[in-house]
Design a protein around this motif. Structure first.
Motif, PDB file in Angstrom:
ATOM      1  N   LEU A   1     -29.270  -4.782  22.423  1.00 57.95           N
ATOM      2  CA  LEU A   1     -28.106  -5.222  23.202  1.00 57.95           C
ATOM      3  C   LEU A   1     -28.545  -6.153  24.328  1.00 57.95           C
ATOM      4  O   LEU A   1     -29.483  -5.848  25.073  1.00 57.95           O
ATOM      5  N   TYR A   2     -27.831  -7.284  24.474  1.00 58.52           N
ATOM      6  CA  TYR A   2     -28.144  -8.219  25.557  1.00 58.52           C
ATOM      7  C   TYR A   2     -27.916  -7.568  26.921  1.00 58.52           C
ATOM      8  O   TYR A   2     -28.769  -7.568  27.792  1.00 58.52           O
ATOM      9  N   GLU A   3     -26.708  -7.032  27.097  1.00 58.83           N
ATOM     10  CA  GLU A   3     -26.348  -6.391  28.362  1.00 58.83           C
ATOM     11  C   GLU A   3     -25.891  -4.975  28.073  1.00 58.83           C
ATOM     12  O   GLU A   3     -24.869  -4.761  27.423  1.00 58.83           O
ATOM     13  N   LYS A   4     -26.636  -4.017  28.561  1.00 54.58           N
ATOM     14  CA  LYS A   4     -26.281  -2.612  28.346  1.00 54.58           C
ATOM     15  C   LYS A   4     -25.360  -2.160  29.477  1.00 54.58           C
ATOM     16  O   LYS A   4     -25.699  -2.295  30.648  1.00 54.58           O
ATOM     17  N   ASN A   5     -24.198  -1.609  29.104  1.00 56.72           N
ATOM     18  CA  ASN A   5     -23.298  -1.064  30.111  1.00 56.72           C
ATOM     19  C   ASN A   5     -23.311   0.453  30.023  1.00 56.72           C
ATOM     20  O   ASN A   5     -24.047   1.039  29.228  1.00 56.72           O
ATOM     21  N   VAL A   6     -22.473   1.088  30.835  1.00 53.88           N
ATOM     22  CA  VAL A   6     -22.477   2.554  30.870  1.00 53.88           C
ATOM     23  C   VAL A   6     -22.049   3.142  29.531  1.00 53.88           C
ATOM     24  O   VAL A   6     -22.519   4.211  29.134  1.00 53.88           O
ATOM     25  N   VAL A   7     -21.198   2.424  28.798  1.00 51.38           N
ATOM     26  CA  VAL A   7     -20.778   2.896  27.466  1.00 51.38           C
ATOM     27  C   VAL A   7     -21.966   2.895  26.509  1.00 51.38           C
ATOM     28  O   VAL A   7     -22.136   3.818  25.701  1.00 51.38           O
ATOM     29  N   SER A   8     -22.816   1.866  26.608  1.00 55.40           N
ATOM     30  CA  SER A   8     -24.013   1.794  25.759  1.00 55.40           C
ATOM     31  C   SER A   8     -24.916   2.990  26.019  1.00 55.40           C
ATOM     32  O   SER A   8     -25.387   3.656  25.087  1.00 55.40           O
ATOM     33  N   TYR A   9     -25.161   3.260  27.297  1.00 49.08           N
ATOM     34  CA  TYR A   9     -26.015   4.394  27.653  1.00 49.08           C
ATOM     35  C   TYR A   9     -25.377   5.717  27.237  1.00 49.08           C
ATOM     36  O   TYR A   9     -26.057   6.633  26.757  1.00 49.08           O
ATOM     37  N   ASN A  10     -24.068   5.821  27.423  1.00 48.23           N
ATOM     38  CA  ASN A  10     -23.385   7.057  27.019  1.00 48.23           C
ATOM     39  C   ASN A  10     -23.524   7.305  25.527  1.00 48.23           C
ATOM     40  O   ASN A  10     -23.705   8.443  25.081  1.00 48.23           O
ATOM     41  N   ALA A  11     -23.434   6.234  24.734  1.00 51.49           N
ATOM     42  CA  ALA A  11     -23.517   6.372  23.269  1.00 51.49           C
ATOM     43  C   ALA A  11     -24.892   6.902  22.859  1.00 51.49           C
ATOM     44  O   ALA A  11     -24.995   7.824  22.037  1.00 51.49           O
ATOM     45  N   ILE A  12     -25.962   6.334  23.440  1.00 56.89           N
ATOM     46  CA  ILE A  12     -27.310   6.767  23.045  1.00 56.89           C
ATOM     47  C   ILE A  12     -27.631   8.146  23.611  1.00 56.89           C
ATOM     48  O   ILE A  12     -28.252   8.982  22.951  1.00 56.89           O
ATOM     49  N   VAL A  13     -27.194   8.407  24.851  1.00 54.32           N
ATOM     50  CA  VAL A  13     -27.415   9.731  25.455  1.00 54.32           C
ATOM     51  C   VAL A  13     -26.687  10.802  24.660  1.00 54.32           C
ATOM     52  O   VAL A  13     -27.236  11.871  24.363  1.00 54.32           O
ATOM     53  N   ASP A  14     -25.436  10.517  24.285  1.00 53.27           N
ATOM     54  CA  ASP A  14     -24.659  11.483  23.513  1.00 53.27           C
ATOM     55  C   ASP A  14     -25.311  11.718  22.146  1.00 53.27           C
ATOM     56  O   ASP A  14     -25.309  12.844  21.639  1.00 53.27           O
ATOM     57  N   GLY A  15     -25.893  10.661  21.576  1.00 53.89           N
ATOM     58  CA  GLY A  15     -26.596  10.814  20.301  1.00 53.89           C
ATOM     59  C   GLY A  15     -27.790  11.741  20.423  1.00 53.89           C
ATOM     60  O   GLY A  15     -27.973  12.650  19.609  1.00 53.89           O
ATOM     61  N   TYR A  16     -28.592  11.522  21.459  1.00 53.77           N
ATOM     62  CA  TYR A  16     -29.743  12.414  21.679  1.00 53.77           C
ATOM     63  C   TYR A  16     -29.277  13.844  21.949  1.00 53.77           C
ATOM     64  O   TYR A  16     -29.894  14.807  21.486  1.00 53.77           O
TER      65      TYR A  16
END
Length: 862
Positions: A450-465
């Motif tokens: 991802l070029y620009e990671k926003n809070v939704v991006s982090y939430n998606a990966i955190v929720d996956g883990y």
């Protein structure tokens, strides 16, 4: 930045170079006209000019340019009006390429440029984002600058994110003595939309009121409404609206739109009848905005009325209105609404990417229509309309919902080909799709691209883990999230708390609790629910109760989380008592609530109460039983030894039982040693899920406990041929923010020698207290002595020994296991707790066991 906004008093000389627009001389030279000549009027000029004007006004720019060429070929010099008309056409269409052509022709003509044409050039370049060129022309004007010139430059700066420069230009315009017009005010008001320029915006508002524009000019009113709305200050926006004496359809539509965009759909809907009452006729934008407000507030009936109104005004086939209707019907959850959404789509004469995306997204969001969404996407790909990032985002969600990773990978390839994998919307959906499939390496790869990671991006990966029980990776990302401008969101904390809960890391959960409070999410209902769940799943039911009691607002999830906690800890009385309190408050239980209630009855053997709640769920609360509820009833009957009754219940179900129900019954057959029924049940499971190893393992264990080793060997050969493997038993203990994992007979831990020495010591001690190893739980055909050695090496015993070595009283030893606790381990740990005076809290796949002083909270009923 500090500046004053005085009323213009007198004119100052304007031949100085403007400090906000200093340019490179070479750039300025590119727009400088040659020495002017005085044109003579040709007798054929007017007919040809009128032809040029007609063509330009009709949008036929190339033909209008051909008319200019014809004038040149016939020796008829075009006048400034002709060039001004062509420039106006380029400005209207934002056509910079053709605008440059006209500019070059104009310079080549040798005409003396007047203010009208020069201002048109500034407007062209400023509206097309060419700030430097617009500044260069502005500088060349010198004393010929007027309010139009200044306004064009102010508006250009405001539109291109140069808010401070726009405000400075406005101030300097005032100092030169030029009186701003309504368009000047619109430009500077747009520049004041950010919160840091709030005070400037309020000064400008006072200026606008003083000059009389506030009351009578709709364009200035619109700019003020938009300024306050962008700052989330809708009450001030409404005050501006109410204070305007002159309104038009644009003003009404703007406020309706801003209400809808900021989650105040009901206010938007309430404003629309007032608009009609005042005699204004809505346009397609008004109707589209009101319909969007209906979808956000789930006002389906009013949305239907708007649909009828759109038909009456002849706007139902409009692309903008049609997309809003599709979205409105799709977001309203009834089955009929999805059908209506498709009907609107099918009746549209032409489809663009917005209409395709709206109906595909609608199918995905409505739930249960993912296959229809994919079918429609394939149909879209067959046509000329190409998907955009919103389309891809929705279809990737459909793939995730269907667990169709193969199709998801094909879409991923298409996304990569379209260079959209780096866009947030698409990248976040890719992360979520791979995470839900348990493919965290691919999820992390999509995240990193991802070029620009926003809070939704982090939430998606955190929720996956979190969902894949990788707490450490999830928590590592928290530090990156906190360094972002917005920081962690409530959803981030909820996901991280879930990650901590999944592996029983209560110390991490407590740290997150403190960070969450510091971040200001203490009153957030979603985070509160996650706290309750985290503490109960980590074995601290008292802390869970405390978190539940401190919640100001509770929803059905809050109540359900606490009831589930009591049920998992075997406290059926408090679980059922809390359920009655929930109903008394008016909260409506859902299907998950009833799973928790029936589980509580099952763990405590409350058969009559379980039947009563099972009957009441649909009768009293309209909750239709699902397979999960049927499995709970089978578990309730099976635990109490009523295996045949449970089998009869399964056979009487209104629908064919799924594998979950049959596996629950097979587990009961194993506990009570019913081989005959177990074989029948296993056959049903294998028909439904032939690749599920659970049925093979349960039946093998049933045969092993009965001593039928040939049947055990046959089943294990069958599993090997099918390449099926049993899930390995795993126990773990959290110690100083680290997870220590143990398998059966594990010798990989650095303290292995010390652990086994401790186990030998404990076994010698508890045998003297009366402990007798139950070798029936060793499911291998070996000698008794070897069976006892196997029992000694079970993972939960190793974990308890590790806890005893590394902790001291009164701190309880918290052990977590991925499977059901072994019966012999349960007995041994009771003896160990009595011998050592330590409390052991053991969480297995079914429930918690609080073992203290030789007794367990389960009462040996689990």
């Amino acid at each position: 930045m500090r500046c004053a906004l005085p009323l213009p008093a007198k004119l100052y000389p304007q031949n100085h170079s403007h400090p906000s627009c200093q340019r490179n001389p070479t750039v300025a030279a590119s727009v400088t006209s040659p020495p002017p000549r005085i044109p003579t009027k040709h007798p054929s000029l007017e007919p040809l000019k009128h032809r040029l004007i007609r063509l330009a006004d009709a949008g036929r720019f190339d033909d209008a340019l051909s008319a200019l060429d014809l004038m040149s070929d016939r020796g008829v010099p075009a006048d400034l009006v002709s060039y001004s008309i062509l420039l106006r056409s380029c400005i209207r269409s934002r056509d910079l390429v053709r605008g440059r052509i006209v500019h070059r022709r104009l310079l080549d003509s040798g005409l003396r440029l007047d203010s009208l044409v020069t201002n048109s050039l500034i407007a062209l370049y400023s509206k097309c984002g060419e700030w430097e060129v617009a500044c260069s022309i502005f500088e060349e004007m010198g004393s010929r600058r007027d309010v139009v010139s200044w306004t064009a430059l102010i508006s250009c700066a405001a539109r291109n994110g140069m808010e401070e420069k726009a405000i400075l230009l406005f101030c300097e315009m005032l100092h030169t003595g030029i009186i701003p017009n309504e368009y000047s005010f619109c430009g500077v008001i747009q520049a004041c939309s950010k919160s840091e320029h709030d005070w400037v915006g309020r000064v400008v508002l006072g200026f606008v009121i003083k000059m009389g524009f506030f009351w009578w000019d709709p364009s200035v009113g619109c700019a003020l409404i938009d300024m306050f709305a962008r700052r989330q200050d809708l009450s001030s926006a409404r005050k501006v609206f109410d204070g305007m004496h002159e309104r038009n359809t644009v003003v009404w539509t703007l406020l309706i739109t801003r209400y809808g965009q900021h989650g105040r759909g009901r206010d938007a809907i309430g404003l629309f009848p007032d608009m009609l009452h005042d005699g204004f006729e809505p346009d397609r934008f008004t109707i589209s905005s009101v319909i969007s407000a209906c979808s956000d507030s789930e006002s389906l009936e009013f949305g239907r009325q708007m649909h009828s109104l759109a038909i009456r005004y002849g706007l139902a086939s409009d692309a903008c209105v049609g997309c809003s209707l599709i979205d409105m019907y799709a977001k309203c959850t009834s089955r009929r609404s999805t059908e209506d959404s498709r009907k609107v789509f099918d009746r549209m004469s032409e489809h663009n990417v917005m209409s395709w995306t709206a109906v595909i997204s609608g199918y995905v969001q409505s739930g249960g229509h993912d296959e229809a969404a994919i079918e429609l996407f394939c149909k879209m790909m067959e046509g000329r309309v190409r998907p955009n990032h919103f389309t891809y985002s929705s279809i990737l969600k459909a793939c995730a919902n269907l667990s169709d990773l193969q199709l998801g990978k094909q879409i991923h390839a298409q996304v990569t080909k379209s260079s959209l994998a780096y866009v947030n919307f698409v990248g976040n959906s890719l992360v979520s799709m791979y995470a839900r499939a348990g493919r965290m390496e691919e999820a992390r790869r999509a995240f990193s691209l991802l070029y620009e990671k926003n809070v939704v991006s982090y939430n998606a990966i955190v929720d996956g883990y979190a969902k894949n029980s990788d707490c450490e990776e999830a928590l590592e990302l928290l530090y990156q999230i906190e360094s972002m401008d917005g920081g962690a969101s409530a959803f981030t904390f909820a996901s991280l708390l879930s990650a901590a809960a999944s592996v029983g890391m209560m110390s991490k959960g407590q740290q997150l609790h403190a960070q969450m409070l510091k971040a200001g999410f203490g009153s957030d209902v979603g985070v509160g629910n996650s706290l309750v769940s985290m503490y109960s799943r980590c074995g601290s039911i008292d802390d869970a109760c405390r978190a539940f009691g401190e919640m100001g607002d509770r929803n059905v999830i809050s109540w359900t989380a606490m009831i589930t906690g009591f049920a998992k800890h075997g406290d059926a009385a408090r679980a059922l008592g809390l359920f009655h309190d929930m109903v008394a408050t008016g909260a409506k239980p859902n299907a998950v609530t009833y799973v928790a209630v029936l589980s509580a009855c099952s763990h405590a053997g409350l058969i009559e109460e379980g039947w009563e709640h099972f009957r009441a769920m649909q009768r009293d609360h309209g909750v239709a039983p699902t397979m999960e509820h049927y499995a709970c009833m089978v578990d309730l009957l099976g635990r109490s030894g009523r295996v045949e009754e449970a089998f009869g219940f399964v056979k009487s179900l209104p629908a064919e039982a799924d594998a979950l129900v049959w596996k629950t019954l097979l587990g009961a057959c194993r506990v009570h040693g019913d081989i005959g029924l177990g074989e029948i049940v296993a056959k049903n499971i294998l028909e439904l899920a032939p690749e599920d190893p659970a049925a093979y393992v349960l039946l093998s264990n049933l045969y092993a406990e009965a001593g039928r080793w040939e049947d055990v060997a046959m089943i294990r050969r069958g599993m090997k041929e099918r390449r099926l493997s049993k899930e390995a038993g795993l126990s773990w203990v959290e110690m100083e923010n680290s997870i220590h994992k143990f398998h059966v007979g594990d010798t990989s831990h650095p303290q292995a020698w010390e652990i086994y020495a401790k186990l030998d010591e404990l076994f010698a001690e508890i045998k003297e207290m009366g402990y007798v190893p139950n070798t029936n739980f060793v499911l291998h055909d070996v000698e008794e002595e070897i069976k006892e050695q196997y029992l000694l090496q079970h993972s939960e015993k190793i974990a308890v020994a590790f806890g005893l070595i590394n902790t001291s009283a009164p701190k309880p030893i918290r052990v977590f296991k991925n499977l059901r606790v072994c019966g012999d381990c349960h007995d041994a740990i009771k003896y160990i707790s009595k011998a050592t005076g330590r409390e052991v809290i053991l969480r297995d796949s079914n429930r918690f066991h609080h073992i203290c002083n030789g007794e367990c909270s389960c009462g040996d009923y689990w």
